[in-house]
Scaffold this active site. Structure first.
Site, PDB file in Angstrom:
ATOM      1  N   GLU A   1       0.814  -1.220   0.000  1.00 27.15           N
ATOM      2  CA  GLU A   1       0.000   0.000   0.000  1.00 27.15           C
ATOM      3  C   GLU A   1       0.854   1.279   0.000  1.00 27.15           C
ATOM      4  O   GLU A   1       1.784   1.419   0.774  1.00 27.15           O
ATOM      5  CB  GLU A   1      -0.885  -0.051   1.247  1.00 27.15           C
ATOM      6  CG  GLU A   1      -1.969   0.982   1.331  1.00 27.15           C
ATOM      7  CD  GLU A   1      -2.874   0.739   2.535  1.00 27.15           C
ATOM      8  OE1 GLU A   1      -3.846   1.498   2.687  1.00 27.15           O
ATOM      9  OE2 GLU A   1      -2.615  -0.206   3.315  1.00 27.15           O
TER      10      GLU A   1
ATOM     11  N   LYS B   1      -8.756   3.928  -2.528  1.00 26.95           N
ATOM     12  CA  LYS B   1      -9.337   3.210  -1.390  1.00 26.95           C
ATOM     13  C   LYS B   1     -10.660   3.836  -0.953  1.00 26.95           C
ATOM     14  O   LYS B   1     -10.721   5.013  -0.607  1.00 26.95           O
ATOM     15  CB  LYS B   1      -8.326   3.234  -0.242  1.00 26.95           C
ATOM     16  CG  LYS B   1      -8.658   2.394   0.974  1.00 26.95           C
ATOM     17  CD  LYS B   1      -7.480   2.460   1.933  1.00 26.95           C
ATOM     18  CE  LYS B   1      -7.655   1.561   3.137  1.00 26.95           C
ATOM     19  NZ  LYS B   1      -6.446   1.616   4.012  1.00 26.95           N
TER      20      LYS B   1
ATOM     21  N   CYS C   1      -6.333  -2.905   1.633  1.00 23.88           N
ATOM     22  CA  CYS C   1      -6.241  -3.049   3.082  1.00 23.88           C
ATOM     23  C   CYS C   1      -7.612  -3.070   3.770  1.00 23.88           C
ATOM     24  O   CYS C   1      -8.331  -4.064   3.677  1.00 23.88           O
ATOM     25  CB  CYS C   1      -5.334  -1.967   3.641  1.00 23.88           C
ATOM     26  SG  CYS C   1      -4.649  -2.325   5.286  1.00 23.88           S
TER      27      CYS C   1
END
Length: 292
Positions: free
Chosen positions: A43, A115, A152
């Site tokens: 990430e 994200k 994530c």
């Protein structure tokens, strides 16, 4: 189709964008030499997952999706004829985004995903969340695979992987930056099982604060033809060390499994799920730092 090999680049950041660029390009070359069809970064590789409190410094760390950092990986993908999932802190208004861009083996950007489920209880409260999930047809040279991404904390919401499955994803690329322990690993196992798709997750190794390696991959095949009982869908779990870890996904077997088993979209009853669209939040789930 032959197995699709994904190189999970479980590597430590260098402390500078230039250093991360150089190291990332080097590791992509190593991944190609090891037969990878796709190389995936942890990430926000461009900055090593750093989110400064000072807005000016945060903006300085961000890079545009059409800038030189991403372009360097596009050029390398074309040179190596290998897809690359490059992650970066993306320049964006009103604040940067946590982003992954899938570049195909021809150097083309197939999607740029930011994200959606930012960790607003922590430093990511200073970032702009993404708006949607994307799936693209990736020409691997061995055949075409439908690929999507989550990042994530997205994994902790079943809706993320479910939406990607409904959009046609067969394989999910998941950059990560947190401790991978039994519960988070179990979430990924569940997402692969319930959607009958492959998941490849890459984390930072030990030495990066709040990270411990254990990049992991699941093929989603719970029952293997001709074998009795269930099987472990995990096809790879790294240790905590820095390095390249290779996961081979049996795409044709995964497709045959999807064509006969009971999960995914086979027996869903979406007409019964209306409450999932409710925006009401009641105790005990009210949080003052949740943004609208």
């Amino acid at each position: 189709m032959e197995n699709i090999r994904i190189a999970l680049l479980q590597i430590l950041p260098t402390g500078t964008r230039a250093g991360n660029l150089k190291k990332g390009l080097e590791y992509c070359r190593q991944a190609k030499a090891q037969g990878a069809d796709i190389a995936l970064f942890p990430e926000m590789w461009s900055c090593g997952y750093e989110i400064p409190e000072e807005p000016g410094r945060l903006q300085e760390l961000a890079v545009p999706q059409d800038g030189s950092f991403v372009a360097a990986y596009q050029e390398l993908a074309r040179e190596l004829s290998m897809a690359i999932g490059i992650t970066f802190l993306e320049s964006y208004e009103p604040a940067p985004r946590n982003t992954v861009c899938l570049i195909d083996r021809f150097g083309r950007k197939l999607y740029t995903y930011a994200k959606v489920h930012t960790c607003d209880f922590g430093d990511e409260c200073r970032l702009t969340p993404g708006e949607d999930f994307y799936v693209a047809a990736l020409d691997t040279g061995k055949g075409t695979v439908q690929v999507g991404s989550m990042i994530c904390y997205d994994r902790e919401f079943p809706e993320s992987a479910r939406i990607l499955m409904l959009k046609g994803a067969e394989l999910l690329l998941v950059p990560n930056a947190c401790p991978m322990e039994i519960n988070r690993i179990s979430q990924l196992r569940a997402r692969a099982f319930e959607n009958m798709l492959g998941i490849a997750t890459v984390n930072y190794p030990e030495g990066k604060p709040d990270c411990n390696g254990h990049s992991i991959a699941f093929d989603g095949i719970a029952y293997w033809p001709g074998e009795e009982g269930a099987r472990d869908t995990r096809i790879l779990e790294a240790d905590g060390s820095e390095g390249i870890f290779l996961a081979d996904f049996p795409i044709e077997e995964m497709r045959r499994y999807r064509g006969s088993e009971v999960h995914g979209n086979a027996y869903r009853r979406p007409e019964k799920y209306g409450i999932l669209l409710s925006e009401e939040i009641r105790e005990p789930f009210i949080r003052k730092d949740r943004r609208d």
